[in-house]
Design a protein around this motif. Structure first.
Motif, PDB file in Angstrom:
ATOM      1  N   CYS A 175      -1.445   3.230   7.508  1.00 13.07           N
ATOM      2  CA  CYS A 175      -1.960   3.219   6.125  1.00 13.07           C
ATOM      3  C   CYS A 175      -3.369   3.817   6.097  1.00 13.07           C
ATOM      4  O   CYS A 175      -3.694   4.607   5.205  1.00 13.07           O
ATOM      5  CB  CYS A 175      -2.002   1.797   5.570  1.00 13.07           C
ATOM      6  SG  CYS A 175      -0.383   1.061   5.390  1.00 13.07           S
ATOM      7  N   GLU A 176      -4.165   3.435   7.095  1.00 16.02           N
ATOM      8  CA  GLU A 176      -5.536   3.978   7.142  1.00 16.02           C
ATOM      9  C   GLU A 176      -5.511   5.485   7.390  1.00 16.02           C
ATOM     10  O   GLU A 176      -6.239   6.247   6.767  1.00 16.02           O
ATOM     11  CB  GLU A 176      -6.351   3.288   8.240  1.00 16.02           C
ATOM     12  CG  GLU A 176      -6.874   1.930   7.785  1.00 16.02           C
ATOM     13  CD  GLU A 176      -7.042   0.949   8.947  1.00 16.02           C
ATOM     14  OE1 GLU A 176      -7.240   1.404  10.098  1.00 16.02           O
ATOM     15  OE2 GLU A 176      -6.945  -0.272   8.689  1.00 16.02           O
ATOM     16  N   ARG A 226       0.845  -1.216   0.000  1.00 11.80           N
ATOM     17  CA  ARG A 226       0.000   0.000   0.000  1.00 11.80           C
ATOM     18  C   ARG A 226       0.869   1.251   0.000  1.00 11.80           C
ATOM     19  O   ARG A 226       0.659   2.188  -0.776  1.00 11.80           O
ATOM     20  CB  ARG A 226      -0.893   0.032   1.247  1.00 11.80           C
ATOM     21  CG  ARG A 226      -2.255  -0.629   1.032  1.00 11.80           C
ATOM     22  CD  ARG A 226      -2.936  -0.821   2.356  1.00 11.80           C
ATOM     23  NE  ARG A 226      -3.843   0.280   2.687  1.00 11.80           N
ATOM     24  CZ  ARG A 226      -4.623   0.282   3.764  1.00 11.80           C
ATOM     25  NH1 ARG A 226      -4.597  -0.737   4.614  1.00 11.80           N
ATOM     26  NH2 ARG A 226      -5.431   1.277   4.003  1.00 11.80           N
ATOM     27  N   ASP A 236      -4.558   7.294   4.286  1.00 15.57           N
ATOM     28  CA  ASP A 236      -5.709   7.345   3.362  1.00 15.57           C
ATOM     29  C   ASP A 236      -6.709   8.421   3.780  1.00 15.57           C
ATOM     30  O   ASP A 236      -7.186   9.198   2.974  1.00 15.57           O
ATOM     31  CB  ASP A 236      -6.461   6.000   3.388  1.00 15.57           C
ATOM     32  CG  ASP A 236      -5.882   5.041   2.376  1.00 15.57           C
ATOM     33  OD1 ASP A 236      -5.121   5.503   1.506  1.00 15.57           O
ATOM     34  OD2 ASP A 236      -6.179   3.822   2.473  1.00 15.57           O
ATOM     35  N   LYS A 283      -4.986  12.402   3.971  1.00 12.73           N
ATOM     36  CA  LYS A 283      -3.974  12.616   2.923  1.00 12.73           C
ATOM     37  C   LYS A 283      -3.435  14.037   2.914  1.00 12.73           C
ATOM     38  O   LYS A 283      -2.235  14.251   2.830  1.00 12.73           O
ATOM     39  CB  LYS A 283      -4.555  12.265   1.560  1.00 12.73           C
ATOM     40  CG  LYS A 283      -3.944  10.998   1.042  1.00 12.73           C
ATOM     41  CD  LYS A 283      -4.062  10.771  -0.415  1.00 12.73           C
ATOM     42  CE  LYS A 283      -3.414   9.430  -0.676  1.00 12.73           C
ATOM     43  NZ  LYS A 283      -4.259   8.435  -1.202  1.00 12.73           N
TER      44      LYS A 283
END
Ligand SMILES: C[S@@+](CC[C@H](N)C(=O)[O-])C[C@H]1O[C@@H](n2cnc3c(N)ncnc32)[C@H](O)[C@@H]1O
Length: 263
Positions: free
Chosen positions: A49-50, A8, A53, A56
């Motif tokens: 990673c979340e 990712r 996302d 951003k």
């Protein structure tokens, strides 16, 4: 960091910056992103990673700054500066009315554009000329350092004596700061080599050194085509010691030792 987390993060890095994070870079990504995970008070890479996302706007810049490699030094690959002094500046002396534009396109913490500025001042009367150096990088942290023009004194003392007087010693004795007469020649801006380039004027010389090694071949060819467009006729392109032009060879004449001239 699971395989899924790594892929990712690699995808985001590639999409935004063109930087390819191969499996060999896993350890490096792990240690650099672990710092962000801790700083944000998270406990897992998947949470990071979340977060990336979701936030951003806020985090992408920090993420990109964490994955870039910024190794640089004053007069790195010194033959480029010798060529600038002996060949290019000699031609400019014959045409003092022409504006001169130089682009350090992945300038990191600044030694590259400052080495250009020092080479110019030591070899041509810049005050009588229209000379400007544009220095850009994707990483906002290194740009901040570049703009400050401050370096550990130890680093400056390693340079040949001739260059020591280009810097002031800070009062603390630990750092040295580049003199304004060199800094004044440079404009620092954030710029992603993969994004739009707002510059309207073309360049006499472009330094694009030790950055395409992080890109894949397609990105490199596209970039070299754009750099070709951004150069004036017969303009010069300097690339890093381990780089070559591959699919863009036909656009440039090789002048030896990673120095190319626009055809
Ligand atoms: C290893 S440093 C090279 C510095 C200098 N050119 C030299 O040769 O000493 C590579 C620089 O490229 C920058 N970079 C990486 N991807 C970039 C991109 N897509 N656009 C602009 N700069 C980028 C990094 O932030 C880093 O500062």
């Amino acid at each position: 960091m699971t395989e899924q987390d790594f892929s990712r993060l690699s995808r985001i890095a590639f999409d935004v910056s063109g930087i390819v994070l191969s499996d060999a870079k896993k350890e490096l990504v792990y240690s650099r992103i672990a710092r962000r995970v801790r700083a944000l008070g998270l406990s897992r890479f998947s949470e990071y990673c979340e977060y990336l996302d979701r936030e951003k706007e806020k985090e992408l810049n920090e993420f990109i700054n964490s994955i870039t490699t910024n190794l640089t030094s004053f007069f790195r690959e010194s033959h480029h500066f010798e060529f600038l002094a002996k060949e290019i500046i000699t031609q400019w002396r014959k045409n003092p009315k022409e504006p001169i534009r130089i682009w350090s396109s992945a300038c990191s913490t600044g030694p590259e554009p400052y080495s250009i500025a020092i080479t110019l001042r030591k070899n041509i009367k810049v005050d009588n000329l229209d000379i400007r150096i544009l220095a850009t990088d994707l990483d906002s942290d290194v740009l901040k350092k570049a703009k400050s023009g401050e370096y550990p004194l130890k680093e400056i003392e390693l340079l040949p004596r001739d260059y020591h007087n280009c810097f002031y010693k800070n009062e603390d004795g630990a750092k040295a700061r580049i003199k304004d007469e060199y800094k004044g020649l440079i404009q620092f801006n954030r710029l992603n080599l993969l994004g739009p380039w707002p510059m309207k004027k073309k360049f006499d010389v472009i330094f694009c050194r030790n950055v395409v090694i992080y890109f894949n071949k397609d990105t490199q060819v596209e970039l070299f085509n754009r750099l070709h467009d951004a150069l004036k006729p017969n303009g010069y392109l300097m690339i890093g010691h381990s780089e070559n032009l591959y699919g863009a060879n036909h656009l440039f004449k090789p002048l030896g030792r990673t120095i190319y001239q626009k055809k």
